[in-house]
Design a protein around this motif. Structure first.
Motif, mmCIF file in Angstrom:
data_model
loop_
_atom_site.group_PDB
_atom_site.id
_atom_site.type_symbol
_atom_site.label_atom_id
_atom_site.label_comp_id
_atom_site.label_asym_id
_atom_site.label_seq_id
_atom_site.Cartn_x
_atom_site.Cartn_y
_atom_site.Cartn_z
ATOM 1 N N MET A 184 0.833 -1.203 0.000
ATOM 2 C CA MET A 184 0.000 0.000 0.000
ATOM 3 C C MET A 184 0.866 1.251 0.000
ATOM 4 O O MET A 184 0.580 2.216 -0.723
ATOM 5 C CB MET A 184 -0.932 -0.005 1.216
ATOM 6 C CG MET A 184 -1.861 1.203 1.297
ATOM 7 S SD MET A 184 -3.057 1.088 2.664
ATOM 8 C CE MET A 184 -1.946 1.151 4.076
ATOM 9 N N GLY A 185 1.939 1.249 0.807
ATOM 10 C CA GLY A 185 2.815 2.409 0.863
ATOM 11 C C GLY A 185 3.480 2.695 -0.473
ATOM 12 O O GLY A 185 3.525 3.851 -0.930
ATOM 13 N N PHE A 187 2.359 1.700 -3.345
ATOM 14 C CA PHE A 187 1.279 2.046 -4.264
ATOM 15 C C PHE A 187 0.983 3.546 -4.191
ATOM 16 O O PHE A 187 0.897 4.235 -5.221
ATOM 17 C CB PHE A 187 0.028 1.231 -3.914
ATOM 18 C CG PHE A 187 -1.128 1.434 -4.842
ATOM 19 C CD1 PHE A 187 -1.332 0.578 -5.907
ATOM 20 C CD2 PHE A 187 -2.023 2.486 -4.654
ATOM 21 C CE1 PHE A 187 -2.413 0.757 -6.776
ATOM 22 C CE2 PHE A 187 -3.097 2.667 -5.511
ATOM 23 C CZ PHE A 187 -3.286 1.801 -6.571
ATOM 24 N N TYR A 188 0.828 4.065 -2.976
ATOM 25 C CA TYR A 188 0.535 5.493 -2.811
ATOM 26 C C TYR A 188 1.688 6.359 -3.317
ATOM 27 O O TYR A 188 1.460 7.421 -3.904
ATOM 28 C CB TYR A 188 0.243 5.793 -1.344
ATOM 29 C CG TYR A 188 -1.189 5.538 -0.951
ATOM 30 C CD1 TYR A 188 -2.234 6.232 -1.559
ATOM 31 C CD2 TYR A 188 -1.509 4.605 0.027
ATOM 32 C CE1 TYR A 188 -3.555 5.996 -1.201
ATOM 33 C CE2 TYR A 188 -2.826 4.363 0.393
ATOM 34 C CZ TYR A 188 -3.843 5.065 -0.227
ATOM 35 O OH TYR A 188 -5.153 4.825 0.129
ATOM 36 N N ASP A 189 2.922 5.903 -3.091
ATOM 37 C CA ASP A 189 4.076 6.668 -3.582
ATOM 38 C C ASP A 189 4.009 6.810 -5.106
ATOM 39 O O ASP A 189 4.229 7.898 -5.657
ATOM 40 C CB ASP A 189 5.381 5.984 -3.174
ATOM 41 C CG ASP A 189 5.666 6.125 -1.685
ATOM 42 O OD1 ASP A 189 5.053 7.000 -1.044
ATOM 43 O OD2 ASP A 189 6.505 5.350 -1.161
ATOM 44 N N LEU A 191 1.334 6.412 -6.994
ATOM 45 C CA LEU A 191 0.116 7.118 -7.400
ATOM 46 C C LEU A 191 0.302 8.634 -7.252
ATOM 47 O O LEU A 191 -0.021 9.404 -8.166
ATOM 48 C CB LEU A 191 -1.060 6.638 -6.550
ATOM 49 C CG LEU A 191 -2.454 7.120 -6.975
ATOM 50 C CD1 LEU A 191 -2.859 6.464 -8.286
ATOM 51 C CD2 LEU A 191 -3.484 6.805 -5.888
ATOM 52 N N ASN A 192 0.832 9.037 -6.109
ATOM 53 C CA ASN A 192 0.964 10.475 -5.828
ATOM 54 C C ASN A 192 2.066 11.134 -6.648
ATOM 55 O O ASN A 192 1.992 12.332 -6.937
ATOM 56 C CB ASN A 192 1.224 10.689 -4.339
ATOM 57 C CG ASN A 192 0.044 10.265 -3.479
ATOM 58 O OD1 ASN A 192 -1.106 10.337 -3.910
ATOM 59 N ND2 ASN A 192 0.317 9.815 -2.265
ATOM 60 N N PHE A 244 -6.570 -3.533 -0.381
ATOM 61 C CA PHE A 244 -5.137 -3.651 -0.615
ATOM 62 C C PHE A 244 -4.656 -5.065 -0.312
ATOM 63 O O PHE A 244 -3.707 -5.556 -0.928
ATOM 64 C CB PHE A 244 -4.370 -2.632 0.238
ATOM 65 C CG PHE A 244 -4.361 -1.255 -0.368
ATOM 66 C CD1 PHE A 244 -3.537 -0.957 -1.442
ATOM 67 C CD2 PHE A 244 -5.196 -0.264 0.125
ATOM 68 C CE1 PHE A 244 -3.536 0.309 -2.014
ATOM 69 C CE2 PHE A 244 -5.199 1.005 -0.434
ATOM 70 C CZ PHE A 244 -4.368 1.297 -1.505
ATOM 71 N N GLN A 287 -11.733 1.382 -2.320
ATOM 72 C CA GLN A 287 -10.450 2.058 -2.468
ATOM 73 C C GLN A 287 -10.425 2.714 -3.850
ATOM 74 O O GLN A 287 -9.976 2.107 -4.824
ATOM 75 C CB GLN A 287 -9.291 1.059 -2.335
ATOM 76 C CG GLN A 287 -9.232 0.313 -1.019
ATOM 77 C CD GLN A 287 -8.845 1.224 0.142
ATOM 78 O OE1 GLN A 287 -8.338 2.320 -0.048
ATOM 79 N NE2 GLN A 287 -9.089 0.760 1.358
ATOM 80 N N GLU A 289 -8.537 4.586 -5.078
ATOM 81 C CA GLU A 289 -7.171 4.670 -5.602
ATOM 82 C C GLU A 289 -6.929 3.648 -6.704
ATOM 83 O O GLU A 289 -6.187 3.907 -7.658
ATOM 84 C CB GLU A 289 -6.152 4.461 -4.470
ATOM 85 C CG GLU A 289 -6.239 5.491 -3.361
ATOM 86 C CD GLU A 289 -7.205 5.080 -2.251
ATOM 87 O OE1 GLU A 289 -8.057 4.182 -2.493
ATOM 88 O OE2 GLU A 289 -7.125 5.658 -1.152
ATOM 89 N N TYR A 293 -5.601 4.390 -10.407
ATOM 90 C CA TYR A 293 -4.429 3.644 -10.892
ATOM 91 C C TYR A 293 -4.700 3.015 -12.258
ATOM 92 O O TYR A 293 -3.869 3.076 -13.168
ATOM 93 C CB TYR A 293 -4.061 2.592 -9.849
ATOM 94 C CG TYR A 293 -3.330 1.381 -10.352
ATOM 95 C CD1 TYR A 293 -2.086 1.494 -10.971
ATOM 96 C CD2 TYR A 293 -3.859 0.101 -10.179
ATOM 97 C CE1 TYR A 293 -1.401 0.371 -11.414
ATOM 98 C CE2 TYR A 293 -3.191 -1.019 -10.614
ATOM 99 C CZ TYR A 293 -1.967 -0.885 -11.228
ATOM 100 O OH TYR A 293 -1.300 -1.997 -11.667
#
Length: 476
Positions: A184-185, A187-189, A191-192, A244, A287, A289, A293
């Motif tokens: 998840m971490g 993934f967010y990196d 994505l952002n 996730f 989610q 996100e 994605y």
């Protein structure tokens, strides 16, 4: 005793007949159970052999065992694309309260699928095996059961050499906990930071073997074991309720949810495979996100400006009007009354869908096929299977599905019939053949139908009974 021997031999004859059938059934419908183009040296055959191969059933058997297929020879370019498509196997599991009969049925079902796969793999020697999603029967299972069903898939139902799946086997056998929080971490990196919009995360070139060339023949440069392409299905990761945890364990054991592989880019016959997680396109999702994605992936794909041919592999079929397939358009969302104890946050999320929405379908088709040449779409989900043409009408009407070709620009969409026993153990066979005169890839699809699972069970039972009866007759 004489009666026992007669019964034993009668049972034996039935068992022999059934075994011959289940191991040679493709030869009964050879045109639908083989690639659209053959590469056998018929000129070197004797006149007797040429006569034999003209015979129904027996001729096909003779070809399979005595006339080799030269499709993978190095001087045979451009090689055909040969892909076996496996529709929705949906492996069930066993629980402490599962009745014994159901446990036996699940065990037999694994080997029923194995039989279909091994008979067709030996016959066809494919370059690719596309698992069309819904490999397991429910996404709402714990890691332990998910690992158990993964083991059954790669060792029992769709077996491959241990060295080809050594990572997956070690992972499930050691029951390594999937670090979904780390997933998840990262993934967010991505994505952002916008990395999901960059092609480098999704793009591969000329992949026939994920294992550093272990399964590439040094002489023919072709793969000796097919490349497995695992598509996400709603029973594998969910619809709008994907978490996730679901995505982390899926991608760890079955590969990326979204990617593409480009082939032969330096030739006059480029083509590619696009894998798309269509479960995260419409939403709404627990989610969101994942939805962003997936659309970022399509944006990255759109930037490739690709002009070759495309094979799109995804689970949910494109939008089509009622009556073209068994499943018509349908969307369902979680409600408070029908949520069966789920958390309130799930209310309003996408619960199920038969097709992608009309707007989403057009966007996907524009991205994947808008710039390129010929192509084909293989989907799963509708267990009955379906065959349509998606025609591009004009800029206002977009893409419209029909049973016929009604425009100059069109894509054939195949919904692969399920391989489950209730759907006759059907195997999809997709051939891509390059027309050297038209300078275009031509795609053909057929389905090879086995038979309902009860006949396979009858074969096993009569074979066992025959052995037991002959044993009794010998000793008594």
């Amino acid at each position: 005793m004489g009666v026992l021997k007669k019964v034993a031999w009668t049972t034996t004859y039935i068992a022999i007949f059934l075994n011959i059938y289940i191991y040679t059934y493709p030869s009964l419908d050879s045109q639908k159970c083989y690639w659209s183009h053959e590469y056998r040296d018929y000129d070197s055959l004797s006149s007797i052999e040429k006569t034999i191969i003209q015979l129904p059933y027996f001729g096909d058997l003779y070809k399979q065992y005595f006339v080799p297929d030269n499709a993978k020879k190095i001087d045979n370019y451009p090689r055909d694309i040969r892909m076996m498509a496996v529709g929705d196997p949906q492996l069930n599991g066993n629980w402490p309260n599962t009745p014994l009969f159901k446990k036996i049925d699940n065990f037999g079902n694994d080997y029923y699928l194995r039989h279909v796969y091994q008979v067709m793999k030996k016959r066809l020697d494919p370059n690719f095996v596309s698992m069309m999603g819904d490999l397991v029967s429910s996404q709402w299972i714990g890691d332990s059961e998910f690992y158990n069903r993964t083991r059954r898939i790669i060792q029992r139902s769709f077996p491959r050499p241990e060295s080809q799946c050594s990572f997956e086997l070690k992972y499930v056998n050691d029951h390594i906990d999937t670090d979904w929080e780390k997933y998840m971490g990262e993934f967010y990196d991505n994505l952002n930071s916008g990395k999901f919009k960059e092609r480098e995360l999704f793009e591969f070139k000329d992949v026939y073997d994920w294992y550093n060339g272990t399964f590439i023949d040094p002489n023919t440069k072709s793969n000796t074991e097919p490349l497995f392409l695992n598509i996400t299905g709603n029973h594998d990761i969910g619809y709008g309720d994907t978490t996730f945890q679901h995505m982390a364990r899926w991608e760890k054991l079955f590969g990326l949810a979204n990617f593409w592989i480009e082939y032969d880019n330096d030739t006059d016959h480029p083509w590619r495979i696009v894998m798309l997680n269509s479960l995260a396109l419409d939403g709404p999702m627990l989610q969101p996100e994942f939805q962003k994605y997936t659309w970022d992936f399509l944006e990255a794909l759109n930037k490739t400006d690709y002009h070759g041919s495309t094979i799109l592999l995804t689970h949910i079929p494109m939008y089509k009007r009622e009556g073209l397939c068994k499943d018509g358009p349908n969307f369902e969302y979680y409600t408070a009354s029908g949520c069966h104890g789920c958390v309130p946050e799930r209310v309003g999320l996408l619960k199920s869908q038969n097709h992608l929405s009309k707007d989403t379908s057009r966007k996907v088709l524009d991205v994947v096929f808008g710039k390129g040449k010929s192509g084909i779409i293989l989907t799963g989900h509708d267990h009955y299977g379906c065959d349509n043409y998606i025609n591009f009408i004009n800029e206002d009407d977009g893409w419209v599905a029909d049973k016929n070709i009604t425009s100059d620009k069109w894509i054939r969409e195949i919904t692969v019939r399920s391989i489950m026993g209730d759907f006759d153990g059907t195997m999809g066979i997709m051939t891509g053949h390059f027309n050297t005169e038209e300078k275009n890839w031509e795609f053909d699809y057929t389905q090879c139908v086995f038979i309902i699972q009860h006949v396979w069970w009858a074969t096993q039972v009569t074979t066992l009974i025959s052995i037991l009866l002959h044993s009794f007759a010998f000793f008594f």
